[in-house]
Design a protein around this motif. Sequence first.
Motif, PDB file in Angstrom:
ATOM      1  N   ARG A 153       0.826  -1.204   0.000  1.00  0.00           N
ATOM      2  CA  ARG A 153       0.000   0.000   0.000  1.00  0.00           C
ATOM      3  C   ARG A 153       0.863   1.258   0.000  1.00  0.00           C
ATOM      4  O   ARG A 153       0.519   2.254  -0.613  1.00  0.00           O
ATOM      5  N   TYR A 158      -1.434   2.124 -14.173  1.00  0.00           N
ATOM      6  CA  TYR A 158      -1.654   3.552 -14.269  1.00  0.00           C
ATOM      7  C   TYR A 158      -0.901   4.244 -13.140  1.00  0.00           C
ATOM      8  O   TYR A 158      -0.638   3.642 -12.096  1.00  0.00           O
ATOM      9  N   GLN A 197      -1.527   7.876 -10.852  1.00  0.00           N
ATOM     10  CA  GLN A 197      -2.503   8.914 -10.585  1.00  0.00           C
ATOM     11  C   GLN A 197      -1.798  10.061  -9.896  1.00  0.00           C
ATOM     12  O   GLN A 197      -1.196   9.891  -8.831  1.00  0.00           O
ATOM     13  N   LEU A 254      -3.965  15.538 -12.887  1.00  0.00           N
ATOM     14  CA  LEU A 254      -3.675  14.823 -14.143  1.00  0.00           C
ATOM     15  C   LEU A 254      -4.520  13.565 -14.301  1.00  0.00           C
ATOM     16  O   LEU A 254      -4.512  12.949 -15.370  1.00  0.00           O
ATOM     17  N   GLY A 255      -5.197  13.157 -13.267  1.00  0.00           N
ATOM     18  CA  GLY A 255      -6.012  11.956 -13.364  1.00  0.00           C
ATOM     19  C   GLY A 255      -5.166  10.707 -13.461  1.00  0.00           C
ATOM     20  O   GLY A 255      -4.039  10.650 -12.969  1.00  0.00           O
ATOM     21  N   LEU A 256      -5.725   9.690 -14.105  1.00  0.00           N
ATOM     22  CA  LEU A 256      -5.013   8.430 -14.288  1.00  0.00           C
ATOM     23  C   LEU A 256      -4.359   8.426 -15.673  1.00  0.00           C
ATOM     24  O   LEU A 256      -5.015   8.710 -16.673  1.00  0.00           O
ATOM     25  N   PHE A 284       0.259  -1.710 -20.616  1.00  0.00           N
ATOM     26  CA  PHE A 284      -0.759  -2.722 -20.420  1.00  0.00           C
ATOM     27  C   PHE A 284      -0.330  -4.014 -21.105  1.00  0.00           C
ATOM     28  O   PHE A 284       0.599  -4.023 -21.930  1.00  0.00           O
ATOM     29  N   LEU A 286      -1.723   2.504  -9.739  1.00  0.00           N
ATOM     30  CA  LEU A 286      -2.929   1.687  -9.727  1.00  0.00           C
ATOM     31  C   LEU A 286      -2.834   0.605 -10.789  1.00  0.00           C
ATOM     32  O   LEU A 286      -2.509   0.874 -11.943  1.00  0.00           O
ATOM     33  N   GLN A 298     -12.871  -2.200 -16.333  1.00  0.00           N
ATOM     34  CA  GLN A 298     -11.594  -2.451 -15.670  1.00  0.00           C
ATOM     35  C   GLN A 298     -11.819  -2.461 -14.158  1.00  0.00           C
ATOM     36  O   GLN A 298     -12.507  -1.601 -13.620  1.00  0.00           O
ATOM     37  N   PHE A 325     -10.002  -2.263 -10.538  1.00  0.00           N
ATOM     38  CA  PHE A 325      -8.775  -1.673 -10.014  1.00  0.00           C
ATOM     39  C   PHE A 325      -8.389  -2.256  -8.658  1.00  0.00           C
ATOM     40  O   PHE A 325      -9.243  -2.603  -7.843  1.00  0.00           O
ATOM     41  N   GLY A 326      -7.085  -2.307  -8.432  1.00  0.00           N
ATOM     42  CA  GLY A 326      -6.567  -2.591  -7.109  1.00  0.00           C
ATOM     43  C   GLY A 326      -6.614  -1.340  -6.245  1.00  0.00           C
ATOM     44  O   GLY A 326      -6.953  -0.256  -6.725  1.00  0.00           O
ATOM     45  N   PRO A 327      -6.220  -1.456  -4.968  1.00  0.00           N
ATOM     46  CA  PRO A 327      -6.317  -0.327  -4.036  1.00  0.00           C
ATOM     47  C   PRO A 327      -5.233   0.730  -4.229  1.00  0.00           C
ATOM     48  O   PRO A 327      -5.332   1.818  -3.690  1.00  0.00           O
ATOM     49  N   GLN A 387      -4.080  16.834 -22.348  1.00  0.00           N
ATOM     50  CA  GLN A 387      -5.178  16.006 -21.869  1.00  0.00           C
ATOM     51  C   GLN A 387      -6.341  16.029 -22.850  1.00  0.00           C
ATOM     52  O   GLN A 387      -6.817  17.104 -23.230  1.00  0.00           O
ATOM     53  N   TYR A 422     -16.098   6.491 -13.303  1.00  0.00           N
ATOM     54  CA  TYR A 422     -15.621   5.694 -12.175  1.00  0.00           C
ATOM     55  C   TYR A 422     -15.736   6.542 -10.924  1.00  0.00           C
ATOM     56  O   TYR A 422     -15.623   7.771 -10.963  1.00  0.00           O
ATOM     57  N   ALA A 478      -8.176   5.576  -0.319  1.00  0.00           N
ATOM     58  CA  ALA A 478      -7.517   4.307   0.003  1.00  0.00           C
ATOM     59  C   ALA A 478      -8.136   3.102  -0.724  1.00  0.00           C
ATOM     60  O   ALA A 478      -7.892   1.955  -0.337  1.00  0.00           O
ATOM     61  N   GLU A 479      -8.938   3.367  -1.745  1.00  0.00           N
ATOM     62  CA  GLU A 479      -9.481   2.277  -2.565  1.00  0.00           C
ATOM     63  C   GLU A 479      -9.229   2.591  -4.035  1.00  0.00           C
ATOM     64  O   GLU A 479      -9.030   3.752  -4.417  1.00  0.00           O
ATOM     65  N   GLY A 480      -9.250   1.545  -4.873  1.00  0.00           N
ATOM     66  CA  GLY A 480      -9.151   1.777  -6.309  1.00  0.00           C
ATOM     67  C   GLY A 480     -10.475   2.277  -6.863  1.00  0.00           C
ATOM     68  O   GLY A 480     -11.520   2.108  -6.250  1.00  0.00           O
ATOM     69  N   PRO A 481     -10.450   2.895  -8.054  1.00  0.00           N
ATOM     70  CA  PRO A 481     -11.700   3.329  -8.697  1.00  0.00           C
ATOM     71  C   PRO A 481     -12.613   2.134  -8.970  1.00  0.00           C
ATOM     72  O   PRO A 481     -12.140   1.037  -9.256  1.00  0.00           O
ATOM     73  N   PHE A 512     -14.191  10.048 -11.734  1.00  0.00           N
ATOM     74  CA  PHE A 512     -13.367  10.175 -12.931  1.00  0.00           C
ATOM     75  C   PHE A 512     -14.212   9.881 -14.161  1.00  0.00           C
ATOM     76  O   PHE A 512     -14.948   8.889 -14.208  1.00  0.00           O
ATOM     77  N   PHE A 519      -8.320   9.254 -19.115  1.00  0.00           N
ATOM     78  CA  PHE A 519      -9.056   9.663 -17.920  1.00  0.00           C
ATOM     79  C   PHE A 519      -8.952  11.166 -17.706  1.00  0.00           C
ATOM     80  O   PHE A 519      -7.922  11.783 -17.998  1.00  0.00           O
ATOM     81  N   GLY A 520     -10.008  11.726 -17.139  1.00  0.00           N
ATOM     82  CA  GLY A 520      -9.955  13.100 -16.677  1.00  0.00           C
ATOM     83  C   GLY A 520      -9.264  13.186 -15.322  1.00  0.00           C
ATOM     84  O   GLY A 520      -8.894  12.168 -14.739  1.00  0.00           O
ATOM     85  N   ALA A 521      -9.098  14.403 -14.843  1.00  0.00           N
ATOM     86  CA  ALA A 521      -8.363  14.630 -13.588  1.00  0.00           C
ATOM     87  C   ALA A 521      -9.188  14.317 -12.350  1.00  0.00           C
ATOM     88  O   ALA A 521      -8.652  14.218 -11.259  1.00  0.00           O
TER      89      ALA A 521
END
Lengths: 113, 115
Positions: free
Chosen positions: A9, A35, A37, A41-43, A48, A90, A102, A104-106, B2, B36, B41-44, B89, B105-107
């Motif tokens: 983590r 990815y 983050q 800027l986002g992801l 891949f 991520l 998709q 995602f992991g944490p 972007q 999303y 502390a979690e993924g999307p 997102f 992806f957006g920000a």
Amino acid sequence: DVKVTQSSRYLVKRTGEKVFLECVQDMDHENMFWYRQDPGLGLRLIYFSYDVKMKEKGDIPEGYSVSREKKERFSLILESASTNQTSMYLCASSFIRPEETQYFGPGTRLLVL
Amino acid sequence: DQQVKQNSPSLSVQEGRISILNCDYTNSMFDYFLWYKKYPAEGPTFLISISSIKDKNEDGRFTVFLNKSAKHLSLHIVPSQPGDSAVYFCAASAIRTDSWGKFQFGAGTQVVVTP
């Protein structure tokens, strides 16, 4: 229930170190993604893989490499970590069709000092 | 540069009211769009999608609208609940022309729902 797990983590590394980030999925997904983050800027897609031993560059592959020796596992490698690689990483997986969701992991928060 | 932009980094809304999140894109080849949701502390996690052959898709309290001519989509949450407080997102892909279906992806927009 789909599960994508990431090995750490939180991670703190020094500049120049080799860093391995591991990702495992349990849904027999063909596709796996890495990815990063960053705020504002986002992801952004780094790399891949659509099959074992296959990989494709994403939008920001510089400074990274990947490995996929088994279908369920996808590793991201920072050959020589730099401070600008400090980020949230991520991992995600999906079935082969591009419109598939998709999962995602944490995430792994990496700090490079 | 972007290709997917969420120009509002944050949104505060009262519980029970409507939340409207906006997303603009520049690539006219995008034909598939996703939202999303991400908790700390979690993924999307996937929320809702829309294909370019539609202009609206609804799933319970969540509706996504697509305006192709304006290259704009929006997510409406009605009514907003405290559990909706998260980062949202927007993502887009050109799945007809990009065989890998890579998403941009957006920000993200941080939504805070207040009691």
